[in-house]
Design a protein around this motif. Structure first.
Motif, PDB file in Angstrom:
ATOM      1  N   MET A  49      -5.256 -18.195 -11.746  1.00 57.25           N
ATOM      2  CA  MET A  49      -6.472 -18.119 -12.056  1.00 57.25           C
ATOM      3  C   MET A  49      -7.396 -16.616 -12.039  1.00 57.25           C
ATOM      4  SD  MET A  49      -6.366 -21.532 -11.922  1.00 57.25           S
ATOM      5  CE  MET A  49      -8.193 -22.127 -12.015  1.00 57.25           C
ATOM      6  N   SER A  50      -7.022 -15.640 -11.858  1.00 55.53           N
ATOM      7  CA  SER A  50      -8.021 -14.572 -12.017  1.00 55.53           C
ATOM      8  C   SER A  50      -6.900 -13.369 -11.802  1.00 55.53           C
ATOM      9  CB  SER A  50      -8.997 -14.665 -11.188  1.00 55.53           C
ATOM     10  OG  SER A  50      -8.891 -15.157  -9.611  1.00 55.53           O
ATOM     11  N   GLU A  90      -4.850 -14.393  -8.650  1.00 54.53           N
ATOM     12  CA  GLU A  90      -4.610 -15.133  -7.814  1.00 54.53           C
ATOM     13  C   GLU A  90      -3.904 -16.665  -8.024  1.00 54.53           C
ATOM     14  OE1 GLU A  90      -8.337 -16.394  -5.861  1.00 54.53           O
ATOM     15  OE2 GLU A  90      -8.407 -17.532  -5.961  1.00 54.53           O
ATOM     16  N   LEU A  91      -2.701 -16.999  -7.385  1.00 55.38           N
ATOM     17  CA  LEU A  91      -1.956 -18.151  -7.684  1.00 55.38           C
ATOM     18  C   LEU A  91      -2.496 -19.466  -6.951  1.00 55.38           C
ATOM     19  CD1 LEU A  91      -0.417 -15.451  -8.581  1.00 55.38           C
ATOM     20  CD2 LEU A  91       1.314 -16.654  -7.725  1.00 55.38           C
ATOM     21  N   HIS A  92      -2.950 -20.359  -7.602  1.00 53.19           N
ATOM     22  CA  HIS A  92      -3.068 -21.477  -7.685  1.00 53.19           C
ATOM     23  C   HIS A  92      -1.860 -22.584  -7.559  1.00 53.19           C
ATOM     24  CE1 HIS A  92      -8.293 -21.555  -7.131  1.00 53.19           C
ATOM     25  NE2 HIS A  92      -7.471 -20.049  -7.162  1.00 53.19           N
ATOM     26  N   SER A  93      -1.100 -23.353  -6.385  1.00 46.07           N
ATOM     27  CA  SER A  93      -0.704 -25.269  -6.655  1.00 46.07           C
ATOM     28  C   SER A  93      -1.796 -25.515  -7.039  1.00 46.07           C
ATOM     29  CB  SER A  93      -0.233 -25.382  -5.742  1.00 46.07           C
ATOM     30  OG  SER A  93       0.307 -23.999  -5.117  1.00 46.07           O
ATOM     31  N   TYR A 119      -1.687 -27.430  -1.375  1.00 43.07           N
ATOM     32  CA  TYR A 119      -1.049 -25.447  -1.228  1.00 43.07           C
ATOM     33  C   TYR A 119      -1.937 -24.897  -1.196  1.00 43.07           C
ATOM     34  CZ  TYR A 119       3.451 -27.820  -1.151  1.00 43.07           C
ATOM     35  OH  TYR A 119       4.258 -28.371  -0.578  1.00 43.07           O
ATOM     36  N   GLN A 120      -2.403 -24.448  -0.457  1.00 50.40           N
ATOM     37  CA  GLN A 120      -3.189 -23.721  -0.290  1.00 50.40           C
ATOM     38  C   GLN A 120      -3.711 -22.112  -2.050  1.00 50.40           C
ATOM     39  OE1 GLN A 120      -7.259 -23.060   1.040  1.00 50.40           O
ATOM     40  NE2 GLN A 120      -6.045 -25.072   2.250  1.00 50.40           N
ATOM     41  N   PRO A 121      -4.693 -21.421  -2.280  1.00 48.84           N
ATOM     42  CA  PRO A 121      -4.267 -20.266  -3.239  1.00 48.84           C
ATOM     43  C   PRO A 121      -3.515 -19.292  -2.582  1.00 48.84           C
ATOM     44  CG  PRO A 121      -6.297 -21.835  -3.506  1.00 48.84           C
ATOM     45  CD  PRO A 121      -6.052 -21.914  -1.970  1.00 48.84           C
TER      46      PRO A 121
END
Length: 259
Positions: free
Chosen positions: A185-186, A195-198, A203-205
């Motif tokens: 994401m950023s 920054e990784l997202h599910s 699930y938390q970033p």
């Protein structure tokens, strides 16, 4: 480090250098080069770095791979032209897609730059893929619906971090966590971290420092294996699934084993 001696000799001869000439290039004595090539001594880390930079070969491949069995023209380069891992080609010169079986994924972080590890993986040809180097990675867990556990994500290798498009999904390979399929994401410049997202909001970033990332593969397509039961998710069922999709498979020799 049993293979380093033959690799040094092979690369020196490939460049048409004498032991004396290579010693001059590396600023060491000829006797040291002779000692390394005859396996009487092993080069220290500072000389391994110089050898890596001089021949443009990753240290891992230099130490663990058998470069005489590797097509050096088919090695991918990053950064200052340093070779990271082998690209396997078919007899017609087309890139092959290596498939990482689930049971082999745990060893990927150790073997991603090892030509022998890559050569032992199942290979396939996907003629519909865009230009670039691709690999197929197994998906574990339920963090990225609708792609479920047992499926495979095919990713295109990114040579530079600045090729990442925020909001898109990638296979991210890290030193600590191994293979992860997430949405990037950023990028925080101050922290030098992505920054990784599910896609599953349960699930938390989280953040991953750029220095901890070994590889990033951009999502190209996925292969859904949900028609099989968990106990059926083996290499044979995967190959049958790909044949059903009219994927051209490379011959997998029976004596090859996936660790």
């Amino acid at each position: 480090m049993s293979k380093i001696s033959s690799n040094i000799r092979f690369l020196r001869q490939l460049k048409g250098l004498s032991q004396e000439q290579l010693a001059d290039e590396l600023q060491v004595t000829r006797s040291r080069i002779g000692g390394y090539e005859e396996a009487r001594n092993e080069p220290p880390i500072d000389l391994l770095i110089r050898l890596s930079e001089y021949f443009h070969i990753a240290i891992d491949a230099l130490v663990r791979g058998d470069l005489k069995k590797t097509n050096l023209d088919g090695l991918m380069k990053i950064g200052k032209n340093r070779i990271l891992f082998p690209i396997l080609l078919d007899p017609d010169g087309n890139n092959m897609v290596e498939l990482i079986p689930l049971k082999a994924s745990a060893g990927y972080v150790r073997g991603y730059a090892d030509p022998e590890y890559i050569e032992r993986l199942p290979q396939m040809r996907l003629p519909f893929l865009p230009t670039g180097k691709h690999r197929a990675f197994p998906i574990k867990g339920d963090s990225m619906p609708p792609i479920k556990e047992g499926s495979f994500v095919i990713g295109k290798y990114l040579e530079k971090f600045d090729e990442v498009k925020f909001g898109q999904t990638y296979i991210v390979v890290t030193k600590e966590d191994g293979l992860m399929y997430k949405r990037i994401m950023s990028y925080n410049k101050k922290e030098a971290a992505f920054e990784l997202h599910s896609d599953n909001t349960a699930y938390q970033p989280f953040k991953v420092k750029a220095e901890d990332i070994l590889e990033i593969w951009e999502y190209t397509c996925s292969i859904n294996m949900n028609q099989y039961q968990n106990e059926e998710l083996n290499l044979d069922s995967i190959m049958n699934m790909l044949r059903g999709l009219k994927v051209e498979l490379a011959e997998i020799k029976k004596e090859k084993k996936i660790n």
